[in-house]
Design a protein around this motif. Structure first.
Motif, mmCIF file in Angstrom:
data_model
loop_
_atom_site.group_PDB
_atom_site.id
_atom_site.type_symbol
_atom_site.label_atom_id
_atom_site.label_comp_id
_atom_site.label_asym_id
_atom_site.label_seq_id
_atom_site.Cartn_x
_atom_site.Cartn_y
_atom_site.Cartn_z
ATOM 1 N N CYS A 19 9.056 44.433 -8.749
ATOM 2 C CA CYS A 19 8.962 44.564 -9.864
ATOM 3 C C CYS A 19 10.392 44.597 -10.573
ATOM 4 O O CYS A 19 9.347 44.581 -12.077
ATOM 5 C CB CYS A 19 7.816 44.143 -10.059
ATOM 6 S SG CYS A 19 6.135 42.821 -9.447
ATOM 7 N N LYS B 274 2.047 40.390 -14.021
ATOM 8 C CA LYS B 274 2.421 40.868 -16.039
ATOM 9 C C LYS B 274 3.376 41.893 -15.273
ATOM 10 O O LYS B 274 4.276 41.959 -16.371
ATOM 11 C CB LYS B 274 1.650 41.238 -16.536
ATOM 12 C CG LYS B 274 0.334 39.577 -16.394
ATOM 13 C CD LYS B 274 -0.766 40.432 -17.502
ATOM 14 C CE LYS B 274 -1.689 39.623 -17.580
ATOM 15 N NZ LYS B 274 -2.911 40.016 -17.863
ATOM 16 N N CYS C 107 5.775 41.859 -13.052
ATOM 17 C CA CYS C 107 6.883 41.518 -12.761
ATOM 18 C C CYS C 107 7.267 40.625 -13.775
ATOM 19 O O CYS C 107 8.760 40.895 -14.810
ATOM 20 C CB CYS C 107 6.761 40.745 -11.525
ATOM 21 S SG CYS C 107 7.487 41.381 -10.026
ATOM 22 N N GLN C 108 7.026 39.920 -15.030
ATOM 23 C CA GLN C 108 7.429 39.641 -16.050
ATOM 24 C C GLN C 108 8.011 39.764 -16.913
ATOM 25 O O GLN C 108 9.536 39.868 -17.884
ATOM 26 C CB GLN C 108 6.566 38.606 -16.671
ATOM 27 C CG GLN C 108 5.258 37.194 -15.640
ATOM 28 C CD GLN C 108 6.082 36.352 -15.733
ATOM 29 O OE1 GLN C 108 6.955 36.249 -16.534
ATOM 30 N NE2 GLN C 108 7.131 36.337 -14.527
ATOM 31 N N THR D 42 11.502 36.777 -13.773
ATOM 32 C CA THR D 42 9.967 35.710 -13.798
ATOM 33 C C THR D 42 10.161 34.694 -13.077
ATOM 34 O O THR D 42 10.092 33.539 -13.351
ATOM 35 C CB THR D 42 10.596 35.347 -15.508
ATOM 36 O OG1 THR D 42 12.135 34.697 -15.423
ATOM 37 C CG2 THR D 42 10.679 36.271 -16.424
ATOM 38 N N LYS E 208 3.218 30.277 -11.342
ATOM 39 C CA LYS E 208 2.860 31.126 -12.850
ATOM 40 C C LYS E 208 1.644 31.826 -12.703
ATOM 41 O O LYS E 208 0.518 31.878 -10.957
ATOM 42 C CB LYS E 208 2.155 29.297 -13.376
ATOM 43 C CG LYS E 208 3.137 27.925 -13.258
ATOM 44 C CD LYS E 208 4.499 28.573 -13.800
ATOM 45 C CE LYS E 208 5.352 28.178 -14.079
ATOM 46 N NZ LYS E 208 6.953 27.517 -15.242
#
Length: 342
Positions: free
Chosen positions: A75, A98, A100-101, A106, A337
């Motif tokens: 990540c 989160k 990673c995002q 993504t 997701k």
């Protein structure tokens, strides 16, 4: 049983140099980099060796960093100095997704590859033993109930917990906090035992004692096996594949009346069973073209079906219908997701 071990010693420096040169020249990297779970490591290593032997691609580098350690590296971002795939012996956490995002990772695809049981094992020089999850929890929790109160764990021998148990010192070699095996053990044993106990406030309590009864033995499960050969009164915690591979040296305790056997693990009857995973960084697909062939090979019937090679080294296969479902998801690179993890 043969284990393919791709050593991580010194690989970091070699990979840094290799990746740096390749990226500077043409923005591609031929050698796939995989990190993560020590439990998934032997399966991932087998696939990596097969890829290197049967295709034009160099054998991928597979490092055993633990599930948590692998997620952290995975990540960090999308750069070519970050891993392409991370293995995990438990599902990605919401907090990891989160992270990673936040770092721009993504587009992730999740792949389930099968099942594994967590063994609570000892040297074969001892008589077979049957334990309950509650007995194991009382041996390892930092605080336990006594006279209506929670106190620092006073137990030093198994016989103090239950007179039917051996008069052996409580000493357990287990994985560190970065390990998915540790996460799963805490959830499936410690939390499962304490979540319905009013004295713990109706919530799962998973703090493991720090007085020497539990010994952090690192991410190398083979090392725990070796310790049990020498320390014959101790127990060890690790994935089922290591138990199967070393059946001449160690034996697994039955837990809540169920022995750690493939059928019981695959059906969920064995109470300390979990799923095994890997995660794909799709942003690396073009720059690391070997990733597509590795993922296809890992998810193939040849590897993870009931007749697959990985069953021979301890992987517990999924039912055919579920296997087909995951094969399709991974082939289509379905994007993970947040809602999938809740």
């Amino acid at each position: 049983m043969k284990r393919f071990a791709i050593s991580s010693i010194g690989l970091a420096a070699v990979m840094a140099a290799t990746m740096g040169t390749a990226y500077a020249d043409n923005h591609t990297r031929e050698q796939l980099r995989i990190v993560g779970s020590s439990t998934v490591f032997p399966f991932s290593s087998y696939v990596a060796e097969e890829l290197g032997t049967t295709t034009e691609w160099p054998t991928p580098v597979v490092e055993s960093t633990g599930s948590g350690g692998g997620m952290k590296l995975f990540c960090e971002g999308n750069g070519m100095d970050t891993p392409d795939i991370t293995n995990a012996s438990r599902r990605m956490k919401v907090s990891e997704f989160k992270r990673c995002q936040e770092n721009g990772v993504t587009d992730i695809t999740e792949a389930m590859v099968g099942y594994d049981g967590i063994a609570f094992a000892q040297s074969t020089t001892n008589d077979p033993i049957a334990l309950t999850r509650e007995q194991i929890a009382m041996a390892l929790l930092e605080k336990v109930p006594q006279d209506g109160e929670l106190v620092e764990n006073p137990y030093t021998k198994w016989s103090e917990i239950d007179s039917s148990l051996p008069n052996r010192e409580i000493r357990v070699y287990g994985p560190p906090t970065t390990s998915g095996t540790r996460d799963a053990f805490e959830e499936l044993v410690l939390e499962a035992v304490t979540e319905d106990m009013d004295i713990y406030g109706g919530e799962g309590y998973t703090n493991i004692r720090k007085d020497g009864a539990y010994i952090d033995a690192g991410e190398n499960d083979n090392l725990i096996v070796q310790k049990l050969e020498n320390d014959t009164e101790a127990f060890g915690i690790f994935g089922y594949s290591f138990l199967e591979e070393n059946a001449d040296k160690i034996s697994g305790a039955s837990i809540d009346g169920v022995k750690p056997k493939p059928e019981a693990i695959g059906s969920g009857e064995y109470p300390v069973s979990r799923s095994l995973w890997f995660y794909i960084k799709n942003s690396h697909a073009e720059e690391v073209p070997a990733m597509a062939d590795y993922v296809k090979l890992f998810m193939s019937d040849k590897m993870i079906s009931d007749l697959g090679y990985l069953k021979g080294i301890g992987l517990i296969p999924m039912p055919e219908e579920l296997l087909n479902e995951w094969q399709e998801k991974v082939a289509d690179r379905v994007e993970l997701k947040l809602s999938d993890l809740k």
